[in-house]
Motif scaffolding. Structure first.
Motif, PDB file in Angstrom:
ATOM      1  N   UNK A  78      83.400  52.586  39.467  1.00  0.00           N
ATOM      2  CA  UNK A  78      82.752  52.688  40.714  1.00  0.00           C
ATOM      3  C   UNK A  78      82.827  53.985  41.283  1.00  0.00           C
ATOM      4  N   UNK A  79      81.631  54.161  41.741  1.00  0.00           N
ATOM      5  CA  UNK A  79      81.555  55.766  42.370  1.00  0.00           C
ATOM      6  C   UNK A  79      81.997  56.102  43.549  1.00  0.00           C
ATOM      7  N   UNK A  80      82.190  57.166  44.136  1.00  0.00           N
ATOM      8  CA  UNK A  80      82.760  57.349  45.256  1.00  0.00           C
ATOM      9  C   UNK A  80      81.685  57.290  46.499  1.00  0.00           C
ATOM     10  N   UNK A  81      80.310  57.724  45.845  1.00  0.00           N
ATOM     11  CA  UNK A  81      79.114  57.531  46.856  1.00  0.00           C
ATOM     12  C   UNK A  81      77.961  56.825  45.999  1.00  0.00           C
ATOM     13  N   UNK A  82      77.002  56.286  46.993  1.00  0.00           N
ATOM     14  CA  UNK A  82      75.777  55.969  46.374  1.00  0.00           C
ATOM     15  C   UNK A  82      74.712  56.235  47.033  1.00  0.00           C
ATOM     16  N   UNK A  83      73.512  56.612  46.639  1.00  0.00           N
ATOM     17  CA  UNK A  83      72.194  56.923  47.561  1.00  0.00           C
ATOM     18  C   UNK A  83      71.192  56.564  46.640  1.00  0.00           C
ATOM     19  N   UNK A  84      70.040  56.417  47.436  1.00  0.00           N
ATOM     20  CA  UNK A  84      68.855  56.039  46.780  1.00  0.00           C
ATOM     21  C   UNK A  84      68.263  57.245  45.837  1.00  0.00           C
ATOM     22  N   UNK A 105      80.607  61.446  54.464  1.00  0.00           N
ATOM     23  CA  UNK A 105      81.380  60.396  54.607  1.00  0.00           C
ATOM     24  C   UNK A 105      80.190  58.965  54.762  1.00  0.00           C
ATOM     25  N   UNK A 106      78.974  59.212  55.002  1.00  0.00           N
ATOM     26  CA  UNK A 106      77.774  58.374  55.418  1.00  0.00           C
ATOM     27  C   UNK A 106      77.480  57.785  53.951  1.00  0.00           C
ATOM     28  N   UNK A 107      77.829  58.266  52.890  1.00  0.00           N
ATOM     29  CA  UNK A 107      77.342  57.576  51.512  1.00  0.00           C
ATOM     30  C   UNK A 107      78.555  57.275  50.882  1.00  0.00           C
ATOM     31  N   UNK A 108      79.702  57.242  51.503  1.00  0.00           N
ATOM     32  CA  UNK A 108      80.767  56.591  50.655  1.00  0.00           C
ATOM     33  C   UNK A 108      80.608  54.995  50.537  1.00  0.00           C
ATOM     34  N   UNK A 109      81.216  54.603  49.513  1.00  0.00           N
ATOM     35  CA  UNK A 109      81.359  53.324  49.174  1.00  0.00           C
ATOM     36  C   UNK A 109      82.897  52.972  48.636  1.00  0.00           C
ATOM     37  N   UNK A 110      83.367  51.926  49.195  1.00  0.00           N
ATOM     38  CA  UNK A 110      82.519  50.867  50.410  1.00  0.00           C
ATOM     39  C   UNK A 110      82.703  51.924  51.553  1.00  0.00           C
ATOM     40  N   UNK A 111      82.077  51.566  52.638  1.00  0.00           N
ATOM     41  CA  UNK A 111      82.139  52.714  53.801  1.00  0.00           C
ATOM     42  C   UNK A 111      83.001  52.087  54.827  1.00  0.00           C
ATOM     43  N   UNK A 112      83.334  52.936  55.836  1.00  0.00           N
ATOM     44  CA  UNK A 112      84.384  52.704  56.749  1.00  0.00           C
ATOM     45  C   UNK A 112      83.601  51.869  57.744  1.00  0.00           C
TER      46      UNK A 112
END
Length: 332
Positions: free
Chosen positions: A251-257, A267-274
């Motif tokens: 599981x990654x820390x972040x995901x982006x297109x 923080x906007x790209x964090x998974x799962x997000x707050x």
């Protein structure tokens, strides 16, 4: 100015195929993103499981695509495998090479003698991807390993990306020998083993590196094993459904297109997000996705559901925007 995701790190380590380029064409937006990092003075490295090119060749390819790079920023599984063999074997030892000319050159430069036949009694076999590797090469490797040679694999990627879709990678060739021999390689050097990432960090003395990759089973798992944060970009092998089903170690820390995610607000790209602005999950005879927003933000929200045991792939849309987002993610 708000802090960007990338601003929290002192090194960004990129995978190449599926992240920066696809075979020999740049991924849309990659040249611009890496150029922005260069202008900002962010230290960069490129760690690739591809054993068919040497570091200098990779740097030349990147420069030809408009990405400024030098050989010292590139860590290949071929070079790392040759270095590992040099640590294990006396100078001048014979090594049977299964793979491309780049792997033979790395073995030779490491002070070892590349050979092609088991009858030459090699001390080791090193196996990497090569587009012309065939049955005869695998047969020689099998005989040498049965005769006592150490077996080193540059990597075990099951597939490699291509414009026509995933193709068999070195892991598929390793699997053929594993089946024939009834055992695993003595050493796997490339991702998901952490050595490539650790080497990149050591070269620049980085204390907080970010790994950027397109594969959960190599880039992201390797980052987890190396104790590094990671960004999954959806421009290569692993897709939204793979991410939702990812076990904890992938599981990654972040995901982006794409690489534009490096410049999102921290923080906007964090998974799962707050929290995800615009989207929400509703429970009414089954979980429904409601609201409006980007498809990638919807995916981040669904990761929270899936990773806590929910059936994220069965979520129904509760708005036109939700239907479009699920369709874009291949989850409709």
């Amino acid at each position: 100015m708000s802090e960007r995701l990338v601003d929290a790190y002192d090194l960004v380590i990129f995978d190449l195929d599926g992240v920066v380029y696809l075979i020999d064409r740049p991924i849309p937006g990659a040249v611009e993103a890496i150029g922005e990092l260069h202008r900002a003075g962010v230290p960069l490295a490129y760690a690739t499981n591809n054993a068919s090119r040497r570091a200098g060749e990779v740097a030349d390819l990147l420069n030809g695509l408009g990405v400024p790079a030098d050989a010292g920023e590139v860590i290949t599984s071929a070079g790392a495998s040759a270095a590992a063999l040099a640590r294990r074997l006396p100078p001048g030892s014979k090594v049977l090479v299964v793979g491309a000319e780049a792997l033979r050159a790395e073995v030779r430069e490491a002070g070892l003698e590349p050979v092609a036949l088991a009858q030459e009694r090699p001390a080791a076999v090193v196996q990497g991807y090569g587009p012309r590797v065939g049955w005869a090469d695998l047969a020689e490797a099998a005989l040498a390993i049965q005769g006592g040679a150490q077996w080193v694999a540059t990597n075990t990627d099951r597939t490699l990306p291509s414009p026509r879709g995933p193709l068999p990678g070195n892991g598929s060739l390793v699997a053929a020998l594993r089946t024939a021999l009834g055992r695993d390689p003595d050493l796997v050097v490339g991702k998901p083993e952490p050595e490539l990432f650790a080497t990149a960090a050591r070269r620049v003395g980085a204390q907080r590196a970010l790994v950027v990759g397109d594969r959960l089973d190599t880039d992201i798992e390797g980052a987890v094993l190396a104790g590094m944060d990671s960004l999954l970009v959806l421009t290569g092998v692993s897709g939204p459904a793979d991410l939702l089903a990812a076990p904890e170690q992938r599981r990654p820390t972040y995901v982006a297109a794409d690489l534009g995610g490096l410049f999102e607000v921290a923080g906007a790209a964090t998974v799962p997000p707050d929290e995800v602005e615009g989207w929400r999950l509703e429970d009414g005879g089954g979980v429904r996705l409601a609201g409006d927003g980007t498809a990638i933000d919807a995916l981040r929200l669904l990761c929270g559901l899936a990773w806590s045991g929910g059936a994220a792939t069965e979520v129904a849309p509760h708005s036109t925007a939700a239907r479009d987002a699920l369709h874009a993610l291949g989850l409709a």
